[in-house]
Motif scaffolding. Structure first.
Motif, PDB file in Angstrom:
ATOM      1  N   UNK A  86       9.681  -1.740   8.935  1.00 44.78           N
ATOM      2  CA  UNK A  86       8.917  -2.927   9.316  1.00 44.78           C
ATOM      3  C   UNK A  86       8.733  -3.036  10.828  1.00 44.78           C
ATOM      4  N   UNK A  87       9.814  -2.866  11.571  1.00 45.84           N
ATOM      5  CA  UNK A  87       9.744  -3.026  13.020  1.00 45.84           C
ATOM      6  C   UNK A  87       8.791  -1.994  13.635  1.00 45.84           C
ATOM      7  N   UNK A  88       8.879  -0.746  13.199  1.00 42.66           N
ATOM      8  CA  UNK A  88       7.968   0.291  13.696  1.00 42.66           C
ATOM      9  C   UNK A  88       6.529  -0.010  13.313  1.00 42.66           C
ATOM     10  N   UNK A  89       6.322  -0.549  12.102  1.00 39.75           N
ATOM     11  CA  UNK A  89       4.976  -0.917  11.664  1.00 39.75           C
ATOM     12  C   UNK A  89       4.398  -2.020  12.550  1.00 39.75           C
ATOM     13  N   UNK A  90       5.201  -3.034  12.854  1.00 36.16           N
ATOM     14  CA  UNK A  90       4.723  -4.128  13.715  1.00 36.16           C
ATOM     15  C   UNK A  90       4.409  -3.622  15.126  1.00 36.16           C
ATOM     16  N   UNK A  91       5.198  -2.684  15.608  1.00 38.78           N
ATOM     17  CA  UNK A  91       4.922  -2.097  16.925  1.00 38.78           C
ATOM     18  C   UNK A  91       3.614  -1.304  16.898  1.00 38.78           C
ATOM     19  N   UNK A  92       3.385  -0.571  15.821  1.00 36.03           N
ATOM     20  CA  UNK A  92       2.135   0.187  15.705  1.00 36.03           C
ATOM     21  C   UNK A  92       0.939  -0.756  15.722  1.00 36.03           C
ATOM     22  N   UNK A  93       1.072  -1.890  15.043  1.00 38.35           N
ATOM     23  CA  UNK A  93      -0.013  -2.884  15.064  1.00 38.35           C
ATOM     24  C   UNK A  93      -0.226  -3.413  16.476  1.00 38.35           C
ATOM     25  N   UNK A  94       0.863  -3.770  17.147  1.00 39.72           N
ATOM     26  CA  UNK A  94       0.760  -4.332  18.492  1.00 39.72           C
ATOM     27  C   UNK A  94       0.185  -3.322  19.480  1.00 39.72           C
ATOM     28  N   UNK A  95       0.553  -2.059  19.319  1.00 39.46           N
ATOM     29  CA  UNK A  95       0.102  -1.007  20.230  1.00 39.46           C
ATOM     30  C   UNK A  95      -1.221  -0.376  19.795  1.00 39.46           C
ATOM     31  N   UNK A  96      -1.733  -0.811  18.646  1.00 41.77           N
ATOM     32  CA  UNK A  96      -2.983  -0.274  18.095  1.00 41.77           C
ATOM     33  C   UNK A  96      -2.918   1.257  17.956  1.00 41.77           C
ATOM     34  N   UNK A  97      -1.834   1.706  17.341  1.00 37.56           N
ATOM     35  CA  UNK A  97      -1.596   3.137  17.125  1.00 37.56           C
ATOM     36  C   UNK A  97      -1.533   3.435  15.634  1.00 37.56           C
ATOM     37  N   UNK A  98      -1.936   4.649  15.256  1.00 38.67           N
ATOM     38  CA  UNK A  98      -1.662   5.083  13.895  1.00 38.67           C
ATOM     39  C   UNK A  98      -0.171   5.371  13.796  1.00 38.67           C
ATOM     40  N   UNK A  99       0.352   5.266  12.584  1.00 36.75           N
ATOM     41  CA  UNK A  99       1.791   5.452  12.393  1.00 36.75           C
ATOM     42  C   UNK A  99       2.049   6.551  11.362  1.00 36.75           C
ATOM     43  N   UNK A 100       3.022   7.433  11.657  1.00 34.71           N
ATOM     44  CA  UNK A 100       3.374   8.436  10.646  1.00 34.71           C
ATOM     45  C   UNK A 100       4.111   7.769   9.491  1.00 34.71           C
ATOM     46  N   UNK A 101       3.809   8.223   8.291  1.00 34.30           N
ATOM     47  CA  UNK A 101       4.428   7.622   7.103  1.00 34.30           C
ATOM     48  C   UNK A 101       4.779   8.701   6.090  1.00 34.30           C
ATOM     49  N   UNK A 102       5.946   8.558   5.504  1.00 35.90           N
ATOM     50  CA  UNK A 102       6.327   9.397   4.378  1.00 35.90           C
ATOM     51  C   UNK A 102       5.916   8.642   3.127  1.00 35.90           C
ATOM     52  N   UNK A 103       5.137   9.288   2.292  1.00 34.69           N
ATOM     53  CA  UNK A 103       4.732   8.677   1.030  1.00 34.69           C
ATOM     54  C   UNK A 103       5.720   9.137  -0.030  1.00 34.69           C
ATOM     55  N   UNK A 104       6.521   8.199  -0.518  1.00 35.92           N
ATOM     56  CA  UNK A 104       7.517   8.497  -1.541  1.00 35.92           C
ATOM     57  C   UNK A 104       6.808   8.577  -2.883  1.00 35.92           C
ATOM     58  N   UNK A 105       6.966   9.684  -3.555  1.00 41.43           N
ATOM     59  CA  UNK A 105       6.300   9.902  -4.837  1.00 41.43           C
ATOM     60  C   UNK A 105       6.981   9.157  -5.982  1.00 41.43           C
ATOM     61  N   UNK A 106       8.267   8.872  -5.809  1.00 43.75           N
ATOM     62  CA  UNK A 106       9.006   8.182  -6.860  1.00 43.75           C
ATOM     63  C   UNK A 106      10.126   7.380  -6.214  1.00 43.75           C
ATOM     64  N   UNK A 107      10.931   6.755  -7.020  1.00 41.10           N
ATOM     65  CA  UNK A 107      12.058   5.991  -6.489  1.00 41.10           C
ATOM     66  C   UNK A 107      13.300   6.866  -6.388  1.00 41.10           C
ATOM     67  N   UNK A 108      13.112   8.150  -6.096  1.00 39.99           N
ATOM     68  CA  UNK A 108      14.218   9.097  -6.012  1.00 39.99           C
ATOM     69  C   UNK A 108      14.950   9.056  -4.693  1.00 39.99           C
ATOM     70  N   UNK A 109      15.315  10.222  -4.202  1.00 38.18           N
ATOM     71  CA  UNK A 109      16.192  10.339  -3.041  1.00 38.18           C
ATOM     72  C   UNK A 109      15.658   9.674  -1.782  1.00 38.18           C
ATOM     73  N   UNK A 110      14.374   9.788  -1.495  1.00 36.65           N
ATOM     74  CA  UNK A 110      13.872   9.252  -0.232  1.00 36.65           C
ATOM     75  C   UNK A 110      13.973   7.728  -0.201  1.00 36.65           C
ATOM     76  N   UNK A 111      13.671   7.061  -1.319  1.00 33.64           N
ATOM     77  CA  UNK A 111      13.789   5.607  -1.350  1.00 33.64           C
ATOM     78  C   UNK A 111      15.247   5.175  -1.270  1.00 33.64           C
ATOM     79  N   UNK A 112      16.097   5.877  -1.974  1.00 30.01           N
ATOM     80  CA  UNK A 112      17.518   5.564  -1.908  1.00 30.01           C
ATOM     81  C   UNK A 112      18.031   5.738  -0.482  1.00 30.01           C
TER      82      UNK A 112
END
Length: 130
Positions: A53-79
């Motif tokens: 969330x904090x990085x997302x709000x900074x990206x909005x404030x700085x008008x920058x694109x943000x790198x994102x990992x798209x989690x395919x499922x609720x597996x290891x990355x979400x945990x």
């Protein structure tokens, strides 16, 4: 999968726990760029925030694109995102510290010192390197 998103394309769920101390994070991102991506999941064709969330709000404030990992499922990355990146220190700081320490110490020793499994330390390092 790592992608770059416009911050306005990421939906923050209504029950998401937010933070208010983004000034230092935004300044660090402005100077160095993003060290760690946010984590999102796809729901009904939209990106929903899981972690960062904090990085997302900074990206909005700085008008920058943000790198994102798209989690395919609720597996290891979400945990991982939900259970280990929270706490007193920013997740970015934890990942970067582990990355730096693995350059000085072997991962088995570091895992014992940190009270984490070898696999957890390996994952931390891997995420920080990407």
């Amino acid at each position: 999968m790592l992608i770059f998103l416009n911050p306005d394309d990421v939906i923050v769920p209504p029950n998401y726990i937010t933070v208010r101390h983004q000034k230092q994070t935004c300044e660090a991102i402005r100077i160095t760029g993003f060290i760690a991506p946010i984590v999102v999941k796809r729901e009904n064709g939209k990106y929903v925030l899981v972690d960062g969330y904090e990085r997302l709000m900074c990206a909005k404030a700085l008008k920058m694109q943000i790198p994102a990992i798209v989690a395919e499922s609720s597996g290891n990355i979400l945990s991982f995102a939900l259970n280990y990146v929270r706490g007193r220190y920013c997740g970015v700081d934890i990942l970067e510290a582990v990355r730096q320490l693995t350059e000085q110490y072997d991962m088995a020793t570091l895992a014992k010192v940190l009270g984490r499994s070898y696999e957890t330390v390996r994952r931390y390092r891997s995420v920080a390197e990407h």
